[in-house]
Design a protein around this motif. Structure first.
Motif, mmCIF file in Angstrom:
data_model
loop_
_atom_site.group_PDB
_atom_site.id
_atom_site.type_symbol
_atom_site.label_atom_id
_atom_site.label_comp_id
_atom_site.label_asym_id
_atom_site.label_seq_id
_atom_site.Cartn_x
_atom_site.Cartn_y
_atom_site.Cartn_z
ATOM 1 N N VAL A 68 0.854 -1.132 -0.108
ATOM 2 C CA VAL A 68 -0.236 -0.113 0.078
ATOM 3 C C VAL A 68 0.848 1.014 -0.050
ATOM 4 O O VAL A 68 0.586 2.316 -0.752
ATOM 5 C CB VAL A 68 -1.071 -0.058 1.151
ATOM 6 N N LYS A 69 1.858 1.068 0.880
ATOM 7 C CA LYS A 69 2.879 2.462 0.844
ATOM 8 C C LYS A 69 3.594 2.647 -0.433
ATOM 9 O O LYS A 69 3.837 3.650 -0.562
ATOM 10 C CB LYS A 69 3.702 2.166 2.134
ATOM 11 N N ARG A 70 3.856 1.585 -1.059
ATOM 12 C CA ARG A 70 4.737 1.830 -2.207
ATOM 13 C C ARG A 70 3.946 1.718 -3.275
ATOM 14 O O ARG A 70 4.599 1.671 -4.619
ATOM 15 C CB ARG A 70 5.777 0.678 -2.347
ATOM 16 N N ALA A 71 2.442 1.772 -3.426
ATOM 17 C CA ALA A 71 1.907 1.664 -4.717
ATOM 18 C C ALA A 71 2.120 2.602 -5.740
ATOM 19 O O ALA A 71 2.235 2.182 -6.843
ATOM 20 C CB ALA A 71 0.194 1.505 -4.167
ATOM 21 N N GLU A 72 1.935 3.890 -5.278
ATOM 22 C CA GLU A 72 2.310 4.867 -6.089
ATOM 23 C C GLU A 72 3.486 4.690 -6.858
ATOM 24 O O GLU A 72 3.730 4.917 -7.992
ATOM 25 C CB GLU A 72 2.137 6.295 -5.438
ATOM 26 N N LYS A 94 3.340 2.000 -9.374
ATOM 27 C CA LYS A 94 2.744 2.205 -10.499
ATOM 28 C C LYS A 94 3.542 3.078 -11.600
ATOM 29 O O LYS A 94 3.453 3.219 -12.771
ATOM 30 C CB LYS A 94 1.508 2.545 -10.169
ATOM 31 N N THR A 138 -6.873 0.497 1.423
ATOM 32 C CA THR A 138 -6.218 -0.033 0.095
ATOM 33 C C THR A 138 -6.751 0.534 -1.096
ATOM 34 O O THR A 138 -6.246 0.345 -2.421
ATOM 35 C CB THR A 138 -6.220 -1.554 0.133
ATOM 36 N N LYS A 147 -4.998 1.521 -4.434
ATOM 37 C CA LYS A 147 -3.720 1.148 -4.396
ATOM 38 C C LYS A 147 -3.326 -0.216 -4.458
ATOM 39 O O LYS A 147 -2.742 -0.550 -5.379
ATOM 40 C CB LYS A 147 -2.914 1.866 -3.083
ATOM 41 N N VAL A 148 -4.073 -1.118 -3.678
ATOM 42 C CA VAL A 148 -3.859 -2.363 -3.961
ATOM 43 C C VAL A 148 -5.301 -3.108 -3.832
ATOM 44 O O VAL A 148 -6.168 -2.825 -3.097
ATOM 45 C CB VAL A 148 -3.126 -3.228 -2.566
#
Length: 156
Positions: A56-60, A63, A90, A93-94
């Motif tokens: 979730v933290k690294r989603a951006e 992407k 989430t 994000k996820v």
């Protein structure tokens, strides 16, 4: 034999939010690059405190590196996964997908018997899939640990 780099995703439906909302990962991955990671169970300590929050933290960031979707799979029912998604914030994000009968997990040969969690569950892993084929796969050596399958260890 467990899934390997070069294998195609199995044509199995998973569920998002309810039993009527089917998602086929093989179709979702067509003409895209996605990350799929699996956890032994929703709301379990390692999954809720470390594994899912890392993605979730690294989603951006992921992407921006060309990942179209990030998907978390667990052998749980879709209502539990929907509640966990809400609890973990989430959205956008996820995506959390339920594999209630472990059909997807068994098709990948990544099932593990975890009686304290209710029986058959998924081994903990992460993979990168491009156009339906696995191009990177990290399976935890003991099936449940938190090392090579974390967001920071993903191999794009």
């Amino acid at each position: 034999m467990p899934a390997q780099v070069g294998d195609s995703l199995p044509n199995v439906d998973l569920y998002e939010d309810s039993p009527t909302n089917k998602v086929n990962l093989a179709q979702l991955a067509a003409n895209k690059k996605i990350i799929i990671f699996a956890v032994p169970g929703a709301f379990t300590p390692g999954c809720s405190k470390t594994h899912l929050p890392g993605f979730v933290k690294r989603a951006e960031e992921l992407k921006k590196q060309g990942i179209s979707e990030i998907v978390c799979v667990s052998v749980n029912d879709p209502f539990v996964m929907a509640a966990w998604a809400k609890d973990q914030h989430t959205a956008g994000k996820v995506r959390l997908l339920a594999d209630p009968s472990a059909a997807f997990t068994k098709a990948l040969d990544l099932a593990v018997e975890l009686n304290p969690l209710g029986g058959v569950r998924s081994k903990r892993y992460s993979m990168v899939v491009e156009n339906g084929k696995i191009i990177s796969l990290q399976i935890e050596p003991d099936g449940t640990g938190l090392s090579c399958s974390l967001a920071g260890a993903i191999k794009l």
